[in-house]
Enzyme design. Structure first.
Site, PDB file in Angstrom:
ATOM      1  N   GLU A  39     111.018  76.783  16.649  1.00 39.90           N
ATOM      2  CA  GLU A  39     111.435  78.142  16.284  1.00 39.90           C
ATOM      3  C   GLU A  39     112.908  78.356  16.617  1.00 39.90           C
ATOM      4  OE1 GLU A  39     110.929  82.577  18.167  1.00 39.90           O
ATOM      5  OE2 GLU A  39     109.458  81.045  18.666  1.00 39.90           O
ATOM      6  N   ASP A  43     115.567  79.079  13.624  1.00 43.64           N
ATOM      7  CA  ASP A  43     116.349  80.313  13.621  1.00 43.64           C
ATOM      8  C   ASP A  43     117.816  80.007  13.328  1.00 43.64           C
ATOM      9  OD1 ASP A  43     116.861  83.215  14.398  1.00 43.64           O
ATOM     10  OD2 ASP A  43     118.027  82.203  15.936  1.00 43.64           O
ATOM     11  N   ASP A 112     107.991  84.048  13.829  1.00 39.18           N
ATOM     12  CA  ASP A 112     108.347  82.908  14.684  1.00 39.18           C
ATOM     13  C   ASP A 112     107.855  81.593  14.092  1.00 39.18           C
ATOM     14  OD1 ASP A 112     109.422  84.751  16.417  1.00 39.18           O
ATOM     15  OD2 ASP A 112     107.800  84.646  17.886  1.00 39.18           O
ATOM     16  N   GLU A 115     110.080  80.461  11.210  1.00 38.35           N
ATOM     17  CA  GLU A 115     111.296  79.825  11.732  1.00 38.35           C
ATOM     18  C   GLU A 115     110.996  78.408  12.217  1.00 38.35           C
ATOM     19  OE1 GLU A 115     114.036  83.547  13.292  1.00 38.35           O
ATOM     20  OE2 GLU A 115     112.574  82.681  14.665  1.00 38.35           O
TER      21      GLU A 115
END
Length: 224
Positions: A39, A43, A112, A115
């Site tokens: 994650e 991101d 989440d 990502e």
């Protein structure tokens, strides 16, 4: 055919390392080998590709407006919407507690895990593979972006309001953290110089708690 294989088929993906995909789909309530590190990576990859896209599409737009347009793409609500569109919830691997509480439909988990999936694709197929996936799944959100229709998150609104008043930017501090490791709740205080009280709010992540506290502060100070 298991859910991860069905997900790959729907998205026209083929992982060279299936374990990367499994990790991207595994919540921390299920295993220590979960998606949190992916994650973190995803991101950054999403932010980079969104920034690159905006930089090329809007050559005359200022850095501030580019940042706000990017925030529209990477905010939780957008990520959760895309995750639902691709059926990511069906493939998530959750612990019993999260399953019972409906974690597979929670915006924070969906965002989440998306990502994390982007991070896994990046490691498996490189930046070009991640870019292709993002352009395919975020196409409607990217195509609708314009400098005139930019989402401003509460922290941005509060900061701009205070700066317009000639005041210092706010500060944020974690007041408390509660709950089990996989279901933590953060309490954050937003401090604004000159105000006798701070503005407090809770969220399932530090980021969401800060945004909620900023929203309280903005509404209270701006009178809106």
């Amino acid at each position: 055919m298991d859910q991860s294989e069905q997900l790959q088929r729907r998205l026209q993906l083929q992982f060279g390392d299936p374990e990367l995909l499994r990790t991207a789909l595994t919540h921390r309530s299920k295993s220590k080998g979960n998606y949190e590190r992916l994650e973190f990576l995803g991101d950054s990859v999403l932010g980079l590709i969104a920034a690159e896209y905006l930089y090329q599409r809007f050559p005359d737009i200022t850095e501030g407006k580019l940042s706000r347009m990017r925030s529209t793409v990477v905010r939780r609500e957008t990520l959760a919407e895309v995750a639902r569109d691709i059926g990511l919830a069906e493939a998530l691997i959750l612990g019993e507690g999260e399953l019972k509480s409906g974690g597979f439909n929670r915006d924070s988990i969906l965002a989440d895990s998306l990502e994390a999936l982007i991070g896994a694709i990046y490691l498996d197929a490189g930046l070009d593979g991640a870019r292709e996936f993002i352009f395919a799944q975020f196409v409607s959100h990217l195509s609708q972006l314009s400098p005139e229709t930019v989402y401003k998150d509460p922290k941005s609104k509060l900061q701009e309001y205070l700066q317009g008043q000639g005041r210092d930017v706010p500060t944020y501090n974690i007041v408390a953290v509660s709950g089990e490791a996989h279901r933590q709740v953060f309490e954050v205080a937003c401090h604004v110089d000159g105000e006798a009280v701070s503005f407090r709010a809770r969220g399932t992540s530090r980021r969401s708690a800060e945004q909620a506290a900023a929203k309280q502060a903005y509404l209270a100070l701006s009178g809106r």
